[in-house]
Enzyme design. Structure first.
Site, PDB file in Angstrom:
ATOM      1  N   ASP A  87       0.977  -1.242  -0.081  1.00 29.18           N
ATOM      2  CA  ASP A  87      -0.026  -0.123   0.030  1.00 29.18           C
ATOM      3  C   ASP A  87       1.066   1.177   0.154  1.00 29.18           C
ATOM      4  O   ASP A  87       1.851   1.110   0.373  1.00 29.18           O
ATOM      5  CB  ASP A  87      -0.815   0.227   1.279  1.00 29.18           C
ATOM      6  CG  ASP A  87      -1.800  -1.100   1.442  1.00 29.18           C
ATOM      7  OD1 ASP A  87      -2.090  -1.770   0.393  1.00 29.18           O
ATOM      8  OD2 ASP A  87      -2.165  -1.419   2.527  1.00 29.18           O
TER       9      ASP A  87
HETATM   10  N1  URA Z   1      -1.266  -5.766   4.051  1.00 30.74           N
HETATM   11  C1  URA Z   1      -1.578  -4.507   4.071  1.00 30.74           C
HETATM   12  O1  URA Z   1      -2.686  -4.433   4.635  1.00 30.74           O
HETATM   13  N2  URA Z   1      -1.226  -3.659   3.372  1.00 30.74           N
HETATM   14  C2  URA Z   1       0.213  -4.062   2.573  1.00 30.74           C
HETATM   15  O2  URA Z   1       0.618  -3.132   1.885  1.00 30.74           O
HETATM   16  C3  URA Z   1       0.772  -5.311   2.489  1.00 30.74           C
HETATM   17  C4  URA Z   1       0.075  -6.469   3.488  1.00 30.74           C
END
Ligand code: URA
Length: 236
Positions: free
Chosen positions: A104
């Site tokens: 993310d």
């Molecule tokens: N899980 C998440 O919630 N975000 C990420 O970026 C990776 C795994």
């Protein structure tokens, strides 16, 4: 090493195997100047394979990088909104690199990048169950019940999650830090799992991908994987 042409083309990140087979059938691929036919194999160390008259890069042209993605970078090669993208951080590598899976915008940590399209697809596929470990900071206390839910697996809006591993739990004021290991790769999975047990994530950092560790690599910096690491990734 001799390999089927469609495999060589897929490894070069040029096309999927199926698409490559179509190109061969359409006569767009030659081996040492002769039109290739389906089922042909070649060795890029000694044969010259061309697609539409352009030579296929030999396997040595493959790059495998481990990047510490900083917060605020998008895991893509181009962002329509003009935000910084992870490939901005690896510009000195003379190849078009793909991220393996995604983190993310507000997640930091270990991200693999490669121009080996086939390996990238394989590693990112949930079927391969590559373990990923995240260091999470959540708002609230990780109660034994919440921990058990995460460890047993819980149900999110897109279905049940596999059991997660929770380690190194440390309370710090109104927050808790812990390591969580999952082997799926659903969208925002760790954040959604923690939210489901009443613990909003305030910081998330991937610290391990299979046997690879982030170590003390600084945010925004990368290192090339060594041969043994690449070979081990291919065996996963
Ligand atoms: N899980 C998440 O919630 N975000 C990420 O970026 C990776 C795994």
């Amino acid at each position: 090493m001799r390999e089927r042409l469609q495999k060589l083309m897929a490894t070069a990140g040029l096309a999927s195997r199926r698409e490559a087979e179509r190109w061969i059938a359409e006569g767009r691929v030659t081996v040492n100047g002769q039109p290739a036919t389906l089922g042909d194999a070649a060795d890029l160390a000694s044969d010259r394979v061309e697609v539409d008259g352009r030579p296929l890069a030999p396997a040595e042209g493959k790059f495998y990088l481990l990047l510490n993605k900083p917060i605020g970078y998008v895991t893509t090669a181009r962002d329509p909104q003009g935000r910084p993208v992870v490939t901005d951080l690896v510009k000195e590598i003379p190849a078009r690199l793909f991220p393996v899976g995604r983190l993310d915008l507000t997640t930091e940590g270990l991200l693999l990048l490669t121009n080996d399209g086939e390996l990238a697809n394989r590693l990112a596929h949930p079927r391969h169950e590559v373990e990923k470990t995240y260091l999470a900071r959540v708002r609230g206390i990780l109660t034994p019940e919440a921990r058990q839910s995460l460890e047993r697996g819980l149900t999110l809006e897109d279905g049940p999650t596999a059991p997660a591993r929770i380690e190194s739990v440390r309370a710090s004021g109104s927050h808790t830090w812990f390591e969580i290991t999952i082997h799926e790769g659903r969208n925002r999975q760790v954040r959604r799992m923690c939210e489901a047990v009443g613990l909003p994530v305030s910081r998330l950092k991937r610290i391990r991908f299979a046997f690879l560790e982030l170590g003390d690599l600084r945010p925004g910096r990368f290192r090339l994987l060594n041969r043994a690491e690449v070979a081990a990734l291919k065996r996963l």
